[in-house]
Design a protein around this motif. Structure first.
Motif, PDB file in Angstrom:
ATOM      1  N   ASP A  15     -22.819  15.170 -60.402  1.00 18.41           N
ATOM      2  CA  ASP A  15     -23.293  14.765 -61.711  1.00 18.41           C
ATOM      3  C   ASP A  15     -23.131  13.254 -61.864  1.00 18.41           C
ATOM      4  O   ASP A  15     -22.555  12.570 -61.024  1.00 18.41           O
ATOM      5  CB  ASP A  15     -22.533  15.514 -62.800  1.00 18.41           C
ATOM      6  CG  ASP A  15     -21.019  15.339 -62.675  1.00 18.41           C
ATOM      7  OD1 ASP A  15     -20.598  14.549 -61.792  1.00 18.41           O
ATOM      8  OD2 ASP A  15     -20.268  15.966 -63.435  1.00 18.41           O
ATOM      9  N   GLU A  16     -23.662  12.733 -62.961  1.00 18.10           N
ATOM     10  CA  GLU A  16     -23.626  11.289 -63.187  1.00 18.10           C
ATOM     11  C   GLU A  16     -22.204  10.774 -63.313  1.00 18.10           C
ATOM     12  O   GLU A  16     -21.896   9.657 -62.887  1.00 18.10           O
ATOM     13  CB  GLU A  16     -24.432  10.943 -64.443  1.00 18.10           C
ATOM     14  CG  GLU A  16     -25.929  11.147 -64.296  1.00 18.10           C
ATOM     15  CD  GLU A  16     -26.523  10.191 -63.278  1.00 18.10           C
ATOM     16  OE1 GLU A  16     -25.962   9.090 -63.088  1.00 18.10           O
ATOM     17  OE2 GLU A  16     -27.534  10.547 -62.641  1.00 18.10           O
ATOM     18  N   PHE A  17     -21.319  11.575 -63.883  1.00 19.28           N
ATOM     19  CA  PHE A  17     -19.933  11.142 -64.032  1.00 19.28           C
ATOM     20  C   PHE A  17     -19.248  11.004 -62.674  1.00 19.28           C
ATOM     21  O   PHE A  17     -18.513  10.048 -62.428  1.00 19.28           O
ATOM     22  CB  PHE A  17     -19.171  12.138 -64.913  1.00 19.28           C
ATOM     23  CG  PHE A  17     -17.728  11.770 -65.130  1.00 19.28           C
ATOM     24  CD1 PHE A  17     -17.382  10.723 -65.985  1.00 19.28           C
ATOM     25  CD2 PHE A  17     -16.715  12.442 -64.471  1.00 19.28           C
ATOM     26  CE1 PHE A  17     -16.064  10.383 -66.179  1.00 19.28           C
ATOM     27  CE2 PHE A  17     -15.391  12.101 -64.661  1.00 19.28           C
ATOM     28  CZ  PHE A  17     -15.049  11.067 -65.522  1.00 19.28           C
ATOM     29  N   ILE A  19     -20.827  10.508 -59.818  1.00 19.56           N
ATOM     30  CA  ILE A  19     -21.468   9.413 -59.093  1.00 19.56           C
ATOM     31  C   ILE A  19     -20.934   8.066 -59.564  1.00 19.56           C
ATOM     32  O   ILE A  19     -20.778   7.129 -58.774  1.00 19.56           O
ATOM     33  CB  ILE A  19     -22.995   9.500 -59.260  1.00 19.56           C
ATOM     34  CG1 ILE A  19     -23.529  10.758 -58.576  1.00 19.56           C
ATOM     35  CG2 ILE A  19     -23.684   8.269 -58.686  1.00 19.56           C
ATOM     36  CD1 ILE A  19     -25.014  10.966 -58.757  1.00 19.56           C
ATOM     37  N   SER A  20     -20.637   7.951 -60.855  1.00 20.80           N
ATOM     38  CA  SER A  20     -20.170   6.670 -61.394  1.00 20.80           C
ATOM     39  C   SER A  20     -18.821   6.249 -60.826  1.00 20.80           C
ATOM     40  O   SER A  20     -18.465   5.067 -60.850  1.00 20.80           O
ATOM     41  CB  SER A  20     -20.078   6.751 -62.919  1.00 20.80           C
ATOM     42  OG  SER A  20     -19.132   7.729 -63.309  1.00 20.80           O
ATOM     43  N   LYS A  21     -18.039   7.196 -60.300  1.00 24.65           N
ATOM     44  CA  LYS A  21     -16.742   6.863 -59.716  1.00 24.65           C
ATOM     45  C   LYS A  21     -16.854   6.352 -58.279  1.00 24.65           C
ATOM     46  O   LYS A  21     -15.894   5.808 -57.737  1.00 24.65           O
ATOM     47  CB  LYS A  21     -15.839   8.099 -59.738  1.00 24.65           C
ATOM     48  CG  LYS A  21     -15.476   8.570 -61.142  1.00 24.65           C
ATOM     49  CD  LYS A  21     -14.542   9.760 -61.086  1.00 24.65           C
ATOM     50  CE  LYS A  21     -14.148  10.212 -62.479  1.00 24.65           C
ATOM     51  NZ  LYS A  21     -13.217  11.374 -62.437  1.00 24.65           N
ATOM     52  N   LEU A  24     -20.615   1.152 -55.649  1.00 21.12           N
ATOM     53  CA  LEU A  24     -21.987   0.879 -56.051  1.00 21.12           C
ATOM     54  C   LEU A  24     -22.964   1.116 -54.906  1.00 21.12           C
ATOM     55  O   LEU A  24     -24.065   1.642 -55.107  1.00 21.12           O
ATOM     56  CB  LEU A  24     -22.094  -0.568 -56.549  1.00 21.12           C
ATOM     57  CG  LEU A  24     -23.472  -0.996 -57.058  1.00 21.12           C
ATOM     58  CD1 LEU A  24     -23.906  -0.127 -58.223  1.00 21.12           C
ATOM     59  CD2 LEU A  24     -23.462  -2.464 -57.453  1.00 21.12           C
ATOM     60  N   GLN A  27     -23.537   4.782 -54.639  1.00 21.53           N
ATOM     61  CA  GLN A  27     -24.366   5.260 -55.747  1.00 21.53           C
ATOM     62  C   GLN A  27     -25.839   5.000 -55.482  1.00 21.53           C
ATOM     63  O   GLN A  27     -26.686   5.874 -55.685  1.00 21.53           O
ATOM     64  CB  GLN A  27     -23.945   4.575 -57.044  1.00 21.53           C
ATOM     65  CG  GLN A  27     -22.544   4.923 -57.514  1.00 21.53           C
ATOM     66  CD  GLN A  27     -22.193   4.231 -58.809  1.00 21.53           C
ATOM     67  OE1 GLN A  27     -23.059   3.887 -59.601  1.00 21.53           O
ATOM     68  NE2 GLN A  27     -20.899   4.018 -59.030  1.00 21.53           N
ATOM     69  N   ASN A  28     -26.153   3.790 -55.033  1.00 17.61           N
ATOM     70  CA  ASN A  28     -27.556   3.463 -54.747  1.00 17.61           C
ATOM     71  C   ASN A  28     -28.111   4.321 -53.628  1.00 17.61           C
ATOM     72  O   ASN A  28     -29.282   4.733 -53.665  1.00 17.61           O
ATOM     73  CB  ASN A  28     -27.682   1.978 -54.383  1.00 17.61           C
ATOM     74  CG  ASN A  28     -27.333   1.077 -55.540  1.00 17.61           C
ATOM     75  OD1 ASN A  28     -27.452   1.465 -56.699  1.00 17.61           O
ATOM     76  ND2 ASN A  28     -26.892  -0.138 -55.240  1.00 17.61           N
ATOM     77  N   ARG A  31     -28.905   7.832 -55.024  1.00 14.17           N
ATOM     78  CA  ARG A  31     -30.103   7.818 -55.877  1.00 14.17           C
ATOM     79  C   ARG A  31     -31.366   7.660 -55.048  1.00 14.17           C
ATOM     80  O   ARG A  31     -32.398   8.255 -55.351  1.00 14.17           O
ATOM     81  CB  ARG A  31     -29.981   6.700 -56.906  1.00 14.17           C
ATOM     82  CG  ARG A  31     -28.913   6.965 -57.970  1.00 14.17           C
ATOM     83  CD  ARG A  31     -28.998   5.975 -59.107  1.00 14.17           C
ATOM     84  NE  ARG A  31     -28.044   6.300 -60.153  1.00 14.17           N
ATOM     85  CZ  ARG A  31     -26.829   5.778 -60.262  1.00 14.17           C
ATOM     86  NH1 ARG A  31     -26.434   4.886 -59.363  1.00 14.17           N
ATOM     87  NH2 ARG A  31     -26.035   6.122 -61.247  1.00 14.17           N
TER      88      ARG A  31
END
Length: 455
Positions: A15-17, A19-21, A24, A27-28, A31
């Motif tokens: 989930d986005e939460f 992924i945010s941890k 960077l 994350q890219n 996505r």
């Protein structure tokens, strides 16, 4: 036998939460993989053998292939790309004139009766292909453009097409190998040849094409939802008044007037002059359309139409106007999957064939090698659109060019790097100046009382 302990299946869905941890860069990467999985597969179904393309063009010009492709010329690859583009454009025109839906080539779904035949030697005629495929069943049609570089074979039965595909794929023909590919589903816009036997049930009347077109033009046959779009409302008409007007009709569910916030008076609501009315079924909405179209409400003659998929008609019209206006201003094309050997001169020669170029840029890395993409800007949007449509299936030095309009808000990487270098250079110069003039800011004592100040 070697037995090892099993592990649970890895689930990569985050989930986005979660992924945010992650870092960077990670994350890219996640996505990008998700976007790649959702994008359409970029496969060129109209790929043609480059040797067959060159042979076809040389045969038309009445010259040999060696004369067509001068080995001493530096733009031989560009000449090949232009020749392939002309053959592809001719092939598309031929297929479209013979009932082939070109948009079907963008679909993932594959049919079970038609086969794309490629890579056969130049000079193979349509009768030879028909005879080759008829060994496995009844062939309904064979289409081959005048260039003779690709063909479409359609069988009557899917089983015959499957057998031909299995037996003829990669078969050697003279000095070439036959490539077969299942044609896209619903590739033909025209119906197949009519059979002598009519399998329609008794009492079902055959409908002509003219009647179908007349039905498409009839508003009664365009109603797709149970929602009606009501426009030309008085700005004083409220949702309650609109509901009271349509409530006596059979199947009425709800009504609403589209509103917006008054920009001059925050907190107040303004009517947008149109609304929507919901009914339980399409038949009831159709009956209401016939009754209420032209009805006078608060001194305004109502215009009632079917609301397709419940979309806001005004918003849909606004989006179309914005898209049309943006399309008219697009003159820059981004060229992706560009061969690293291609130079700025090659890009200019290739795209300059379809219009006057304002600028061509091929971004470079720090080691002066190409980054694999380029930008070509035309003087007019029409020239840019023509170049995009003509070259979107073209290969340059073995790579299929991926073309798209460059976004206006896209960030130019080279300009950003130049700005960063200029900024860093200014900071370096400032530090060097401070080192030459002294140690920069330092604390000194002024007067006998020892007051401190900075210099």
């Amino acid at each position: 036998m070697h037995v090892l302990p099993a592990a649970h299946k890895r689930e990569n869905q985050l989930d986005e939460f979660a992924i945010s941890k992650l870092p960077l860069k990670k994350q890219n990467l996640i996505r990008k993989k998700a976007e790649a999985a959702s994008n359409t597969f970029n496969w060129n179904s109209l790929y043609m053998n480059q040797d067959a393309v060159n042979a076809s063009v040389a045969d038309r010009l009445g010259v040999s292939k060696s004369e067509l492709l001068d080995p001493t010329s530096a733009d031989a690859a560009v000449r090949q790309a232009i020749a392939e583009t002309s053959i592809i454009q001719e092939t598309k025109a031929y297929f479209a004139a013979n009932g082939v839906d070109l948009n079907a080539f963008k679909s993932h779904q594959r049919g079970d009766t038609a086969i794309l035949v490629k890579n056969f030697p130049f000079g193979t005629n349509i009768e030879e292909l028909r005879k080759m495929f008829e060994e496995f069943g009844t062939v309904l049609r064979v289409l081959m453009p005048p260039s003779g570089t690709i063909a479409i074979v359609q069988f009557v039965q899917p089983a015959h097409a499957k057998a031909a595909f299995a037996r003829l794929a990669y078969r050697r023909i003279e000095n070439s190998v036959l490539f077969l590919e299942k044609a896209p589903k619903n590739i033909f816009t025209e119906p197949t040849l009519p059979s002598a036997k009519d399998d329609r049930p008794a009492g079902v009347q055959k409908v002509s094409v003219t009647e179908l077109l007349e039905r498409d033009d009839d508003p009664d046959h365009q109603l797709e939802t149970s929602s009606l779009f009501v426009k030309n409302l008085d700005f004083k008409t409220t949702t309650e008044q609109l509901a009271e007007t349509f409530r006596p009709l059979d199947g009425f569910v709800s009504a609403r007037v589209k509103t917006k916030v008054d920009p001059k008076k925050p907190g107040q609501i303004l009517s947008m002059g149109f609304g929507f009315v919901e009914f339980r079924s399409k038949e009831q909405a159709q009956a209401a359309l016939k009754v209420m179209d032209g009805y006078v409400l608060d001194g305004h003659v109502l215009s009632v139409k079917s609301s397709h998929k419940g979309l806001d008609a005004a918003e849909e019209r606004r989006r179309e106007d914005v898209a049309r206006k943006a399309a008219g201003q697009r003159t820059k094309i981004v060229v992706k999957n560009l061969p690293f050997e291609a130079s700025k001169k090659d890009v200019r020669a290739l795209f300059g064939t379809y219009g006057q170029l304002r600028s061509v840029r091929v971004p470079k890395k720090f080691n002066s090698t190409s980054r694999g993409f380029a930008f070509a800007e035309f003087t007019t949007p029409r020239e840019a659109e023509n170049a995009l449509n003509a070259l979107k299936d073209t290969h340059l030095l073995g790579r299929k060019l991926v073309l798209d309009f460059a976004e206006a808000e896209a960030i130019d990487a080279e300009e950003e790097i130049a700005k960063m270098q200029k900024k860093i250079g200014g900071q370096v110069n400032k530090v060097s100046l401070q080192q030459l003039t002294g140690r920069g800011r330092q604390r000194v004592n002024i007067g006998e009382n020892g007051d401190e100040d900075e210099a």
